[in-house]
Design a protein around this motif. Structure first.
Motif, PDB file in Angstrom:
ATOM      1  N   ILE B 233       0.665  -1.616  -0.027  1.00 31.45           N
ATOM      2  CA  ILE B 233       0.195  -0.016  -0.129  1.00 31.45           C
ATOM      3  C   ILE B 233       1.254   0.588  -0.096  1.00 31.45           C
ATOM      4  O   ILE B 233       1.754   1.743   1.086  1.00 31.45           O
ATOM      5  N   GLN B 242      -1.785  10.381   6.925  1.00 32.42           N
ATOM      6  CA  GLN B 242      -1.417   9.476   6.340  1.00 32.42           C
ATOM      7  C   GLN B 242      -0.500   8.370   7.940  1.00 32.42           C
ATOM      8  O   GLN B 242      -1.041   6.982   7.966  1.00 32.42           O
ATOM      9  N   LEU B 243      -0.899   8.578   9.362  1.00 34.95           N
ATOM     10  CA  LEU B 243      -0.701   8.449  10.529  1.00 34.95           C
ATOM     11  C   LEU B 243      -2.046   7.746  10.501  1.00 34.95           C
ATOM     12  O   LEU B 243      -2.297   6.692  11.519  1.00 34.95           O
ATOM     13  N   ASP B 244      -2.743   7.686  10.833  1.00 32.60           N
ATOM     14  CA  ASP B 244      -4.496   7.083  10.792  1.00 32.60           C
ATOM     15  C   ASP B 244      -4.649   6.582  10.155  1.00 32.60           C
ATOM     16  O   ASP B 244      -4.213   4.401  10.817  1.00 32.60           O
ATOM     17  N   LEU B 246      -1.449   4.707   9.079  1.00 33.50           N
ATOM     18  CA  LEU B 246      -1.044   3.502   8.863  1.00 33.50           C
ATOM     19  C   LEU B 246      -0.983   2.964  10.505  1.00 33.50           C
ATOM     20  O   LEU B 246      -1.094   1.732  10.944  1.00 33.50           O
ATOM     21  N   MET B 247      -1.303   3.462  11.624  1.00 35.84           N
ATOM     22  CA  MET B 247      -1.746   3.018  13.159  1.00 35.84           C
ATOM     23  C   MET B 247      -2.892   1.944  12.624  1.00 35.84           C
ATOM     24  O   MET B 247      -2.719   1.202  12.956  1.00 35.84           O
ATOM     25  N   ILE B 249      -4.011   0.095  10.109  1.00 35.17           N
ATOM     26  CA  ILE B 249      -3.296  -1.120   9.741  1.00 35.17           C
ATOM     27  C   ILE B 249      -2.081  -1.939  10.422  1.00 35.17           C
ATOM     28  O   ILE B 249      -2.289  -3.182  10.570  1.00 35.17           O
ATOM     29  N   LEU B 250      -1.729  -0.961  10.988  1.00 31.54           N
ATOM     30  CA  LEU B 250      -0.305  -1.721  12.062  1.00 31.54           C
ATOM     31  C   LEU B 250      -1.226  -2.608  13.295  1.00 31.54           C
ATOM     32  O   LEU B 250      -0.658  -3.575  13.384  1.00 31.54           O
ATOM     33  N   LYS B 253      -2.994  -5.346  10.912  1.00 30.33           N
ATOM     34  CA  LYS B 253      -1.578  -6.844  10.383  1.00 30.33           C
ATOM     35  C   LYS B 253      -1.132  -6.691  11.450  1.00 30.33           C
ATOM     36  O   LYS B 253      -0.095  -8.489  11.700  1.00 30.33           O
ATOM     37  N   THR B 254      -0.883  -6.682  12.212  1.00 29.63           N
ATOM     38  CA  THR B 254       0.654  -6.892  14.088  1.00 29.63           C
ATOM     39  C   THR B 254      -0.211  -6.740  15.015  1.00 29.63           C
ATOM     40  O   THR B 254      -1.207  -6.635  15.434  1.00 29.63           O
ATOM     41  N   THR B 255       1.260  -7.618  15.714  1.00 33.74           N
ATOM     42  CA  THR B 255       0.422  -7.507  17.764  1.00 33.74           C
ATOM     43  C   THR B 255       2.037  -6.508  17.809  1.00 33.74           C
ATOM     44  O   THR B 255       2.295  -6.512  18.958  1.00 33.74           O
ATOM     45  N   VAL B 256       2.553  -5.710  17.119  1.00 32.82           N
ATOM     46  CA  VAL B 256       3.597  -5.300  17.910  1.00 32.82           C
ATOM     47  C   VAL B 256       2.966  -4.179  18.517  1.00 32.82           C
ATOM     48  O   VAL B 256       3.792  -3.305  19.364  1.00 32.82           O
ATOM     49  N   LEU B 257       1.833  -3.318  18.100  1.00 30.22           N
ATOM     50  CA  LEU B 257       1.342  -1.903  19.043  1.00 30.22           C
ATOM     51  C   LEU B 257       0.699  -2.319  19.839  1.00 30.22           C
ATOM     52  O   LEU B 257      -0.385  -3.397  20.011  1.00 30.22           O
ATOM     53  N   ARG B 258       0.517  -1.642  21.072  1.00 25.48           N
ATOM     54  CA  ARG B 258      -0.340  -2.336  22.948  1.00 25.48           C
ATOM     55  C   ARG B 258      -1.583  -1.468  22.653  1.00 25.48           C
ATOM     56  O   ARG B 258      -1.938  -0.415  21.871  1.00 25.48           O
TER      57      ARG B 258
END
Ligand code: FAD
Lengths: 305, 260
Positions: B233, B242-244, B246-247, B249-250, B253-258
């Motif tokens: 993407i 952009q940040l909205d 990206l956050m 998506i993260l 799709k990932t488990t890295v954000l608390r």
């Protein structure tokens, strides 16, 4: 079609990349034989002929001598392709063999679309197919581009090779170990890496702060390390570390092949680059087209919230 | 002592590349050219060697290409090279590495060079063949990928970069060719007085046809941009938007954000 695969041995060990040569020969549909300046005690699994020169007699790397040994095997095998990995061994030795035989070389092949040799150029922004014009060709393959399928099997039929005059113009003195590591990037779940695009040493801190906010480690591309903005232990890539975090954030990194080699196994890749065409976009799951110095501090602030 | 440094002029890699009409090379229109990064280390190392030897060696810098390469030659002269050779070739990109090396060796043969410095590869073609092939054609010893260089009593001690951060140390007697890697040294910026001095230095022009004796052994099939990996993407626009995205998506799709 016949390929002569040049296996590699370093610091007392057969290198695993040897199996990538076999994978490549398989894709070429070539019948293959192998050459190794190595130890009879550590032979590759390979169902074919192996021309072996004992490292105990010839030593680990002497380019003029290894060239002569490879030429010996070429004379016996009469191959269409002589294949090396594009490694510090391959890129040093392959052109010597090609020059001695006055034949063409295709360097750092990354793929075989429609049977053509595909290479990258312009820092991976373009690709090119190269057509050999000599009857026989030397090929070097990009490390990591041709992964072996399944477990290698078989025991080689070993035939010794020798050269009469082992003198060479280069004398091998020894190895120097890599610097001590102050960080183990291979275990990190999140890596945020700084590239040359961060502009100056002070800005690497901005990237490190995002790494911290995400509970991860700081990585770096090579120019950042060469410039002394980060220690070598943080370098990701061919001559740095190979990492496989859950998240890799590449900040101001163009995506040169030698950097990708170290991080393309990451589960999820975010790239922040002001250039929409940067080749890192090819492998990134998300490409943020932005100035790192605007985007990264904003992201750090969000993550710290 | 006579030193030869081989340099290439390449486009800025941050450029947008378009293809030429035959689709065999990039279109040079609108590109900004500069000295190949690896070659800057080669020029710097040659100048450092000259300084170490009290200014005795003569440094010749050679570049093959169209008229624009004179700019790169002038930069090398301003960095401290003594004279330059421009092998004029408008169709340089049609020559394969074997031909380029034989042209350089053709110039060097009989000139009595003791050391030849080149970059380990060009940033545009990246074959990493030319330096080694020049050595083979001249019958010189050669070491590639130098990240360390020392010279003493006619012997070069070279540190070659190997994979994973380790290094291989080799010794080479003159005459020798060495190919330079990133990080070997810190290339100097030409100073204004040196730029002025460089203007008086000789630039010899030689036609490539006088030196080229070899036919090509490889040719270009086609050139094209890489295929984009499906699913990636691209997010453009204003930083907060952009940040909205990206956050979101993260988180998905990932488990890295608390969990927030
Ligand atoms: C044998 C060999 C081994 C190597 N080993 C390695 C290795 O282990 N690791 C490694 O990384 N490299 C390695 N390299 C070097 C590699 O080829 C590249 O030169 C290097 O990876 C480029 O680093 P970079 O992406 O940081 O810099 P560049 O290629 O210069 O890219 C900088 C990027 O930043 C972007 N940018 C600039 N300013 C901004 C801004 N303000 N905001 C956002 N983006 C911006 C630009 O658009 C560009 O895409 C090796 C090379 C060789 C020949």
């Amino acid at each position: 079609m016949k390929a002569l695969l040049i296996a590699e041995y370093r610091q007392g060990k057969l290198l695993e990349t040897t199996y990538e040569l076999q994978a490549f020969a398989g894709l070429l549909g070539a019948e293959s034989a192998m050459v190794l300046v190595g130890s009879p005690a550590d032979l590759p699994k390979f169902a074919g002929k192996l021309y072996l020169a004992d490292v105990a007699k010839y030593g680990e790397y002497n380019p003029d001598l290894h060239k002569k040994l490879v030429l010996e095997a070429v004379a016996k095998e009469n191959p269409d392709y002589i294949v090396f990995v594009h490694s510090s061994y391959g890129w040093d030795l392959a052109p010597r063999v090609a020059a001695a035989l006055r034949i063409g070389q295709v360097s750092e092949v990354v793929g075989l679309p429609d049977g053509k040799f595909e290479v990258t150029c312009c820092n991976a922004k373009l690709r090119r197919t190269v057509a050999p014009k000599s009857a026989r060709t030397v090929v070097t393959i990009q490390a990591g581009a041709f992964s072996p399928q399944g477990e290698p099997q078989g025991a080689p039929q070993v035939e010794g090779i020798d050269v009469a005059d082992p003198a060479g113009k280069t004398e091998f003195v020894g190895y120097e170990a890599a610097e001590q590591k102050d960080v183990d990037l291979t275990r990190a779940e999140v890596i945020v890496s700084a590239g040359r695009g961060v502009g100056k040493k002070e800005n690497v801190q901005v990237i490190a702060q995002l790494a911290k906010a995400l509970g991860g480690e700081l990585g770096a591309s090579r120019p950042v390390v060469d410039a002394g903005w980060a220690p070598h232990s943080h370098q990701v890539g061919t001559t740095g570390q190979t990492v496989s975090p859950k998240l890799y954030v590449a900040c101001g990194i163009s995506g040169a092949i030698q950097h990708l080699a170290g991080m393309k196994m990451a589960d999820f890749i975010v790239a922040i680059n002001k250039d929409k065409d940067a080749p890192i976009g090819e492998i990134a799951d998300v490409l943020i087209v932005a100035d790192v110095l605007q985007f990264v501090p904003a992201m750090t602030a969000r993550c710290a919230r | 002592m006579k030193i030869l440094v081989c340099i290439k002029q390449v486009p800025d890699m941050e450029s947008r590349f378009k293809l030429n009409s035959e689709g065999t090379w990039y279109d040079e229109a609108d590109l900004a050219f500069r000295m190949n990064e690896y070659d800057e280390y080669a020029v710097e190392q040659a100048v450092q060697l000259k300084e170490q030897l009290g200014g005795e060696p003569e440094i010749t810098v050679l570049s093959m290409g169209p008229d624009r390469v004179v700019e790169a030659l002038k930069k090398a002269l301003a960095m401290g090279a003594d004279r330059a050779v421009h092998v004029k070739d408008d169709k340089y990109y049609q020559k394969d590495p074997w031909q380029v090396a034989s042209v350089i060796a053709g110039h060097a043969a009989g000139q009595g060079y003791d050391v030849v410095f080149t970059g380990m590869q060009s940033q545009d073609r990246g074959s990493a063949q030319v330096g080694v092939t020049v050595a083979e054609l001249l019958g010189f010893g050669c070491a590639t990928t130098l990240v360390g260089f020392a010279f003493d009593a006619g012997v070069i001690t070279a540190k070659r970069e190997l994979e994973g951060g380790s290094k291989g140390v080799v010794k080479l007697k003159l005459p020798a060719v060495v190919t330079c890697q990133l990080g070997l040294n810190t290339p100097r910026y030409p100073t204004l007085p040196n730029i002025m001095k460089a203007k008086k230095k000789e630039i010899l022009v030689q036609a490539v046809s006088e030196l080229l004796k070899e036919a090509e052994v490889t040719g270009t099939g086609g050139m094209y941009p890489p295929a984009k990996r499906g699913g990636g993407i691209v997010i453009e626009g204003e930083v907060n938007d952009q940040l909205d995205k990206l956050m979101g998506i993260l988180k998905e799709k990932t488990t890295v954000l608390r969990a927030a």
